[in-house]
Enzyme design. Sequence first.
Site, PDB file in Angstrom:
ATOM      1  N   GLU A 253      94.800  31.777 -31.762  1.00 28.97           N
ATOM      2  CA  GLU A 253      94.161  31.825 -30.446  1.00 28.97           C
ATOM      3  C   GLU A 253      94.823  32.958 -29.673  1.00 28.97           C
ATOM      4  OE1 GLU A 253      91.585  30.098 -29.720  1.00 28.97           O
ATOM      5  OE2 GLU A 253      91.620  28.767 -31.461  1.00 28.97           O
ATOM      6  N   CYS A 287      94.404  33.865 -20.874  1.00 27.09           N
ATOM      7  CA  CYS A 287      93.643  34.625 -21.868  1.00 27.09           C
ATOM      8  C   CYS A 287      92.146  34.645 -21.566  1.00 27.09           C
ATOM      9  CB  CYS A 287      93.888  34.051 -23.265  1.00 27.09           C
ATOM     10  SG  CYS A 287      93.484  32.296 -23.436  1.00 27.09           S
TER      11      CYS A 287
END
Length: 485
Positions: A253, A287
Site C-alpha cells: 500500500e 496517501c
Amino acid sequence: MSYFEELAFQYIDGEWRSGTGSWDIVDFNPYDGEKLASITVAGVAEIDQAYRAAERAQTGWAATNPYTRRLVFERALRIIDDREADLAAAITAECGGTALKAAFELHLVREFLREAIHLALRAEGRILPSPDDTKENRLYRVPVGVVGVISPFNFPFLLSVKSVAPALALGNAVVLKPHQNTPICGGGLVAKVFEEAGLPAGVLNVVVTDIAEIGDALIEHPVPKVISFTGSDKVGRHVATVAAGHFKRTVLELGGNSALIVLDDADLDYAVDAAVFSRFIHQGQVCMAANRVLVDRSVEQEFTEKFVAKVRGLKVGDPGDPATHIGPLIHAGQAEAIGALVEQAVADGATALVRGGAEGTLVSPSVLTGLKADAAILSQEIFGPVALIIPFDGEEEAIRLANATPYGLSGAVHTGDVERGVRVAKRIDSGMIHVNDGTVHDEPIVPFGGEKASGVGRLNGDAMVDAFTTTKWISIQHGRTTFPF
C-alpha cells in the site's frame, strides 16, 4: 508511568526487552521537540528471535478454534474504549495529530477490530467435483504461517492494526516493525493492547529498528511468507524486489497523487469543503490526500475564491488544542522539503494564491495555481499542506489530467449528475474513487488499494483472506486409481 516510558522496548515472545543494536532511536514530539522515549534498536539477532518465536507460536494459534480466537479482538475493543483518552493523547504527542485526526484514527481502529472478529470465521473451504467418480477434491483455506508487517508514521496505530488484526484473526502469527518516527503508536501500543487482550505469547512480536542496523533481514528471513508494507513507492519497490527474490508474497500500500475533480455542474460550496478536508487532513500527510484539485474553467474563479477563503481560515498550531486544524509535520526535514517544493514551483512560474511559511515543524498551507504542464510538483506525492488548483476544459481533459501521474490510489469527482460522475470515475486509473465526496476514505469491508505505483494487492474484507491465507488442495480417492504402470 506514560506509555512512552512503559513501552520503549522490543516485544518478543511475550517479553518486553531491550534491543542489542548499536544505537538508539530517540522518539520526539514533533510539535515541541520534547523527548518522549529512547529505544535501543533491535539487531539481526532480535529479528531472528522474533520470527522464530512467531513460528513456534503460530501452530497452536492456528489450531485454536476461530470462535475462541475472535474473543481476543472483542477484548481489544473494550481496552481501546477504556483507554481512548490516553490513546488519543499518545497519537497527538507522537504523531502531531490533531484531536480530529486522533478521533478519526481510533474510530477506524475499532472498525477494523470489529471486522477482524468476523474475519476469523471467513476462511471458507470448498468441495470441487472430479472427473473420477470415486474421487473427492477439497480446497482448504489455511494461514500462510507468519506475516511480516511494516507500518508507516502517518496513521501508525491504525495502519499497524489494519494488517496485524486480520492476519492474526486468520490464524497467522506476526512480526511488526513500526516506523522509527512512531515506534510507540505504531508498535508498542499495538503489542500492549493485544497482550492485555490475552493473545498468547509469541503470536505477535514487535521489533523497533531500521534498515541501517538490520539491512534487509526483516524481509529476507526464511520464516515469513507474506510481507505487508505501507509506505512510499520508493521503499515499496525495494521491498517487492527483495521479497520476490525469496519467493515471498507482498501486499504493498504505497503513495498517491490523487485528483479531486470539480465538474461544471458541481455544488461548489460542498466541493470546496471536500477539497479542503481531502488536502489538509493531518497536514496533508495522507496517501489518499487530494494533491491536485482539478476545476472546470467555467467555475474556476468562483471555486478558487471560496477555496482560498476557507484555507485562510484554517488554524495552524498546537495539535493539543481542539481548535487546531493543522499541526506539525512529522519532523523538521519534512517541513524543509515542503518549503523547498513550494519555492521551486513558484520559481518555475506557479502563482501562490496562499503562501505558507514555516516555523519549525509547523507549516502553514500554500495554494498554488498557474502551474506549467511539465511542472515537477504535478507528478509527485506532496506529503504536506500544499494544494494545487488546475483548470480544465471539459470532461476529456479532466480525465487526461487526472491520469497524468505515475500513481493511482484514490480520487473524487464532484457533479450534480451522479451517473455522469460514475462515468468519469470509471475512466480514472485508480484503485478507489468517490463521487461527490472526499478522497480520504477507508472502510473495513471494501477492498483498499491502488494501481500503478500506488501498490500491489488489496486489503480489507475478503481481500484480507486472499492476502493472509493460502489454498491447499486435498484430494481423497474413495475407490482405487488405475495406474498405467
